[in-house]
Scaffold this motif. Structure first.
Motif, PDB file in Angstrom:
ATOM      1  N   GLY A 340       0.694  -1.274  -0.029  1.00  0.00           N
ATOM      2  CA  GLY A 340      -0.073  -0.032  -0.139  1.00  0.00           C
ATOM      3  C   GLY A 340       0.825   1.120  -0.132  1.00  0.00           C
ATOM      4  O   GLY A 340       2.028   1.419  -0.382  1.00  0.00           O
ATOM      5  N   ASP A 342       1.875   5.306   2.525  1.00  0.00           N
ATOM      6  CA  ASP A 342       1.971   5.699   3.642  1.00  0.00           C
ATOM      7  C   ASP A 342       0.813   6.905   3.400  1.00  0.00           C
ATOM      8  O   ASP A 342       1.019   7.720   2.748  1.00  0.00           O
ATOM      9  N   ASN A 343       0.132   6.764   4.393  1.00  0.00           N
ATOM     10  CA  ASN A 343      -1.034   8.102   4.504  1.00  0.00           C
ATOM     11  C   ASN A 343      -0.332   9.437   4.522  1.00  0.00           C
ATOM     12  O   ASN A 343      -1.260  10.311   4.113  1.00  0.00           O
ATOM     13  N   ALA A 349       4.529   1.462   0.815  1.00  0.00           N
ATOM     14  CA  ALA A 349       4.607   0.715   2.215  1.00  0.00           C
ATOM     15  C   ALA A 349       4.018  -0.697   2.238  1.00  0.00           C
ATOM     16  O   ALA A 349       3.466  -0.913   1.220  1.00  0.00           O
ATOM     17  N   VAL A 350       4.274  -1.248   3.412  1.00  0.00           N
ATOM     18  CA  VAL A 350       3.634  -2.671   3.478  1.00  0.00           C
ATOM     19  C   VAL A 350       2.736  -2.785   4.881  1.00  0.00           C
ATOM     20  O   VAL A 350       3.260  -2.156   6.179  1.00  0.00           O
ATOM     21  N   HIS A 351       1.791  -3.070   4.947  1.00  0.00           N
ATOM     22  CA  HIS A 351       0.793  -2.919   6.027  1.00  0.00           C
ATOM     23  C   HIS A 351       0.476  -4.467   6.307  1.00  0.00           C
ATOM     24  O   HIS A 351       0.063  -5.278   5.756  1.00  0.00           O
ATOM     25  N   THR A 353      -0.668  -7.217   9.340  1.00  0.00           N
ATOM     26  CA  THR A 353      -1.702  -7.500  10.383  1.00  0.00           C
ATOM     27  C   THR A 353      -1.260  -8.634  11.228  1.00  0.00           C
ATOM     28  O   THR A 353      -0.873  -9.795  10.844  1.00  0.00           O
ATOM     29  N   ARG A 400      -1.926  -3.480  13.747  1.00  0.00           N
ATOM     30  CA  ARG A 400      -2.033  -2.999  12.353  1.00  0.00           C
ATOM     31  C   ARG A 400      -0.463  -2.212  12.200  1.00  0.00           C
ATOM     32  O   ARG A 400      -0.165  -1.406  13.033  1.00  0.00           O
ATOM     33  N   GLN A 402       2.780  -0.753   9.924  1.00  0.00           N
ATOM     34  CA  GLN A 402       3.122  -0.294   8.629  1.00  0.00           C
ATOM     35  C   GLN A 402       4.904  -0.313   8.606  1.00  0.00           C
ATOM     36  O   GLN A 402       5.531   0.148   9.294  1.00  0.00           O
ATOM     37  N   SER A 404       7.763   0.986   5.945  1.00  0.00           N
ATOM     38  CA  SER A 404       7.936   1.929   4.782  1.00  0.00           C
ATOM     39  C   SER A 404       9.309   2.584   5.233  1.00  0.00           C
ATOM     40  O   SER A 404      10.318   2.338   6.020  1.00  0.00           O
ATOM     41  N   ALA A 412       7.687  -3.070  -2.480  1.00  0.00           N
ATOM     42  CA  ALA A 412       6.629  -3.189  -1.551  1.00  0.00           C
ATOM     43  C   ALA A 412       5.766  -4.556  -1.729  1.00  0.00           C
ATOM     44  O   ALA A 412       5.496  -5.184  -0.741  1.00  0.00           O
ATOM     45  N   ALA A 416       5.589  -7.719   0.620  1.00  0.00           N
ATOM     46  CA  ALA A 416       4.429  -8.147   1.364  1.00  0.00           C
ATOM     47  C   ALA A 416       4.340  -9.608   0.841  1.00  0.00           C
ATOM     48  O   ALA A 416       3.574 -10.437   1.689  1.00  0.00           O
TER      49      ALA A 416
END
Length: 624
Positions: A340, A342-343, A349-351, A353, A400, A402, A404, A412, A416
């Protein structure tokens, strides 16, 4: 009357031209090749790798027929298998000087020898299955007991953490076979623990046992939970095998579930069984450790005196890092990893869980180490490499996470994928292994080709003798059907197997049946005294309904084989269904177009060259 509009004639011509173009690559064969791909997550195959490989081959005096870089790695073509083997040895020595710790996978491969202009049009040959190309076949047994044991060990650690957080005292947690046993000294404490675990661990079935001071709470996984665990283990292992087989550059490998706990792996074109077994059997684990950034620690480690409790590793980009030996978190706590952005910075980035226990551990670690670096390692064959080492900016809760920092979108995605399916969910053993030589595959292709060719020749001879000119038209339509079918299989990049060749031979026999119906219908019209032009029109139009009905019923049977079949049956069904669709177009549209070109412009047409036209009670009249 019997004339196609211009657009319809153009459609037929364009279809034939495209069919010829997309069939053509299958006649050029394949060239021996060597593929160079990365064996480790931290090593990327890029333009520098391509230049280095080219320089290595040049230094060794090995000529190649082309070298390229694609998503699977560097691929070099050669004119003979002897040159291919020499090139493999040269690249192996240059890129893997330490045989015990290979940095790259150097594998033998086969690449299409089609001209570049065909490749640019995405005209590629069909993939050949194991029975036609040769290769290796593995049947892998997934150790479901091992997966269950691994899961119970994780649950035991979760229970210890949970009971400690709830301030529930116990006398120890142990695993006995396929159950966990928690010991207590007081019945009230056991009851409190049971209620807590029932709420927090819904997958566990709890049972109270023991008397007096020896009170126990037995926990086993529920049947539904075990079933989910087994399904997850199979899916995870299949996904991981897909990722690993990409390193071998195998075209269209077959990786599918067989039964409840087995996986079939077929690798067409692979002759190096040892290399394939090494790739499939690789084990990988994920670890999270803290980076030791204390003053002078890294310098001391580089000089050969690492501080106690630390280890020296290499990060991506060859940067050295000093990590603490204590493992903070393992990949067992990871439930998902998705690429994904970074907001805040919009960087790739890699998210991640984490499960409940992992989220709790990660929250504590990040709270206590804000401003410090945390490293994510991939451990393979006892050796670890740092995938990434981000700085902890703040406490991270909720499970969660992240990752990055200096990553491209491709990286990324790679990270992932690696974190999500980098390790096997359960151990596997090879219970069956077969190697099919390329000579046997070539013999199968030869026999399949001869059966199709002689079948086609026999049909053509019969049709021309029995139906004269209309028989010749039927043969041309049948040839176009074969052209369309091969082109469609090539365009879809389907895998052709020996049952597929059988389906092609069967399709020829079924396709000509439509032209037999049309020709006989035209004969009936002529017997009824209808003029030749009207007989052609009526013959095609009235036969079409019968042709459509028979093909639809056959297609239904083929779709049933496709949906419910597997392996060779499915391969047969794919070619069978496509052959039915192409035969309708060729036998009706193409043959009608040719007949229209021959007879459509003849106004005073008295006879048709369609063989004997039998008239009951009257002497026979022969068409010309």
């Amino acid at each position: 009357m019997n004339r196609y509009p211009l657009w319809k004639n153009l459609t037929i011509v364009i279809a034939l031209v495209l069919g010829f173009i997309y069939t053509l690559p299958n006649f050029f064969g394949e060239s021996p090749a060597v593929q160079l791909s990365s064996a480790k997550a931290t090593i990327k195959v890029e333009d520098k790798t391509l230049a280095r490989a080219e320089a290595t081959l040049k230094a060794a005096g090995i000529e190649h027929d082309g070298i390229q870089l694609d998503s699977n790695g560097v691929k070099a073509r050669f004119h003979s298998t002897d040159t291919q083997l020499k090139a493999k040895d040269a690249l192996e020595k240059a890129f893997n000087p330490d045989a015990s710790d290979p940095q790259y996978v150097v594998a033998l491969n086969l690449l299409s020898a089609s001209p570049r202009w065909l490749t640019n049009l995405h005209a590629l040959p069909m993939y050949l299955g194991l029975d036609l190309r040769g290769g290796v076949h593995f049947l892998l047994q997934v150790d479901m007991k091992g997966a269950l044991t691994k899961r119970l060990d994780n649950v035991a650690a979760d229970l210890r953490t949970l009971l400690r957080d709830k301030n529930i005292r116990h006398a120890g947690i142990s695993r006995e076979g396929e159950r966990l046993v928690i010991k207590f000294r007081e019945a009230e404490t056991r009851e409190k623990a049971k209620n807590t675990l029932s709420d927090q661990q819904p997958d566990l079935a709890l049972l109270e046992t023991g008397e007096g001071d020896d009170l126990k709470l037995s926990a086993t996984l529920k049947v539904e939970a075990i079933k989910r665990l087994q399904e997850f283990a199979l899916k995870q292992n299949i996904q991981t095998l897909h990722n690993r087989i990409n390193e071998l550059g195998v075209a269209e490998p077959v990786i599918q579930q067989q039964g409840a706990d087995r996986i079939v792996v077929q690798l067409p074109g692979v002759q190096d069984t040892a290399k394939a077994k090494d790739i499939l059997g690789r084990t990988a684990t994920l670890e999270v450790r803290m980076v030791d950034d204390s003053t002078g620690a890294l310098e001391a480690a580089l000089s050969g005196n690492p501080p106690f409790g630390t280890e020296l590793y290499t990060e991506r980009g060859a940067q050295k890092l000093l990590l603490k030996k204590q493992v903070v978190l393992t990949g067992d706590r990871l439930t998902d990893a998705q690429p994904g952005f970074d907001n805040q910075t919009q960087e790739p980035a890699v998210h991640l869980t984490l499960d409940s226990a992992g989220a709790r551990i990660f929250k504590e670690i990040t709270r206590e180490n804000v401003g410090k670096r945390m490293a994510i390692l991939l451990i393979e064959k006892g050796k670890g490499e740092v995938v990434t080492a981000p700085v902890i900016r703040s406490e991270i809760g909720g499970g969660r996470v992240q990752i990055s920092g200096k990553m491209t979108t491709t990286e990324a995605n790679d990270v992932a994928l690696l974190l999500r399916a980098g390790s096997l969910a359960a151990p596997m053993d090879i219970v069956e292994e077969r190697t099919i030589g390329p000579s046997l595959g070539a013999e199968n292709i030869k026999k399949g080709f001869h059966s199709t060719m002689w079948g086609f020749a026999a049909i053509a001879l019969f049709m021309i003798l029995y139906y004269q000119l209309f028989g010749a038209v039927s043969v041309v339509a049948l040839a176009s059907n074969l052209l369309f079918l091969i082109a469609l299989l090539s365009l879809l990049q389907a895998t052709l197997t020996l049952p597929g060749i059988a389906a092609i031979a069967l399709t020829l026999g079924m396709a000509i049946d439509a032209n037999v119906l049309i020709n006989e219908r035209i004969r009936e019209e002529l017997r009824a005294g209808v003029s030749p032009q009207v007989a052609i029109t009526e013959g095609y139009e009235r036969a079409f309904g019968t042709i459509l009905d028979s093909n639809i019923t056959t297609l239904i049977a083929g779709l049933a084989l496709l949906i419910f079949g597997s392996g060779p049956v499915r391969g047969f069904a794919v070619v069978h269904c496509l052959g039915i669709l192409t035969s309708i177009f060729s036998s009706v549209v193409v043959s009608r177009g040719i007949v229209n070109l021959i007879y459509g412009n003849r106004k005073k047409l008295t006879t048709l060259a369609i063989g004997q036209v039998w008239k009951p009670g009257i002497s026979t009249a022969k068409g010309e």
